[in-house]
Design a protein around this motif. Structure first.
Motif, mmCIF file in Angstrom:
data_model
loop_
_atom_site.group_PDB
_atom_site.id
_atom_site.type_symbol
_atom_site.label_atom_id
_atom_site.label_comp_id
_atom_site.label_asym_id
_atom_site.label_seq_id
_atom_site.Cartn_x
_atom_site.Cartn_y
_atom_site.Cartn_z
ATOM 1 N N GLN A 127 0.817 -1.079 -0.058
ATOM 2 C CA GLN A 127 0.020 -0.076 0.069
ATOM 3 C C GLN A 127 0.724 1.107 0.089
ATOM 4 O O GLN A 127 0.689 2.193 -0.571
ATOM 5 C CB GLN A 127 -0.972 -0.018 1.066
ATOM 6 N N GLN A 130 2.244 1.771 -3.665
ATOM 7 C CA GLN A 130 1.300 2.164 -4.356
ATOM 8 C C GLN A 130 0.875 3.497 -4.212
ATOM 9 O O GLN A 130 0.736 4.398 -5.015
ATOM 10 C CB GLN A 130 -0.177 1.418 -4.234
ATOM 11 N N GLN A 131 0.964 4.242 -2.743
ATOM 12 C CA GLN A 131 0.678 5.399 -2.622
ATOM 13 C C GLN A 131 1.909 6.208 -3.026
ATOM 14 O O GLN A 131 1.617 7.419 -3.658
ATOM 15 C CB GLN A 131 0.500 5.614 -1.183
ATOM 16 N N LYS A 135 1.866 9.390 -6.097
ATOM 17 C CA LYS A 135 2.066 10.818 -5.964
ATOM 18 C C LYS A 135 2.883 11.494 -7.064
ATOM 19 O O LYS A 135 3.613 11.022 -7.626
ATOM 20 C CB LYS A 135 2.788 10.835 -4.605
#
Length: 135
Positions: A127, A130-131, A135
């Protein structure tokens, strides 16, 4: 260079797979212990039945023991003693089986905890990756 290691997702996957395989081995070991216990339990029931039959014999009864293909006469007291010794032995084996089963359950529990923790950490890192990529 965002500081993300491209090889990272593969390593935890291998660790997870290794932990899953370890759990499968522990589950097979557990099943083997349970099967062995069931066999001893059946033997105990059989020997308890034999002993109860011996206790119902009349004083002058004759008992025969199968030795290979031949029936050999045996003293009733000797036959009862043999069955009692067998029962004592089987009860000891049952205790050993119970110890093995409990130990195996404990190992499986620890392995499941470890696996769950690894999966959770893996999900959190994915996660985060992925974040970071988003961005």
């Amino acid at each position: 260079s965002s500081g993300i290691n491209a090889e990272w997702p593969l390593r935890p996957g291998k660790q997870l797979q290794s932990e899953r395989e370890k759990l499968q081995v522990l589950q097979k070991e557990f099943q083997k212990h349970v099967t062995t216990r069931q066999q001893f339990d059946a033997q105990l029931n059989e020997n308890d039945l034999v002993l109860s039959e011996f206790n119902r014999l009349k004083k002058n009864a004759e008992v025969y023991k199968l030795v290979g293909p031949v029936l050999v006469k045996q003293e009733v007291t000797e036959a009862i003693s043999t069955v009692k010794k067998r029962i004592t032995f089987i009860k000891g084996e049952l205790e050993r089986c119970d110890t093995n089963i409990n130990g195996s359950e404990e190992k499986q529990g620890k392995c499941r905890e470890s696996l769950a923790k690894m999966q959770q950490q893996y999900q959190q890192k994915l996660q985060a990756m992925q974040q970071a990529v988003a961005k």
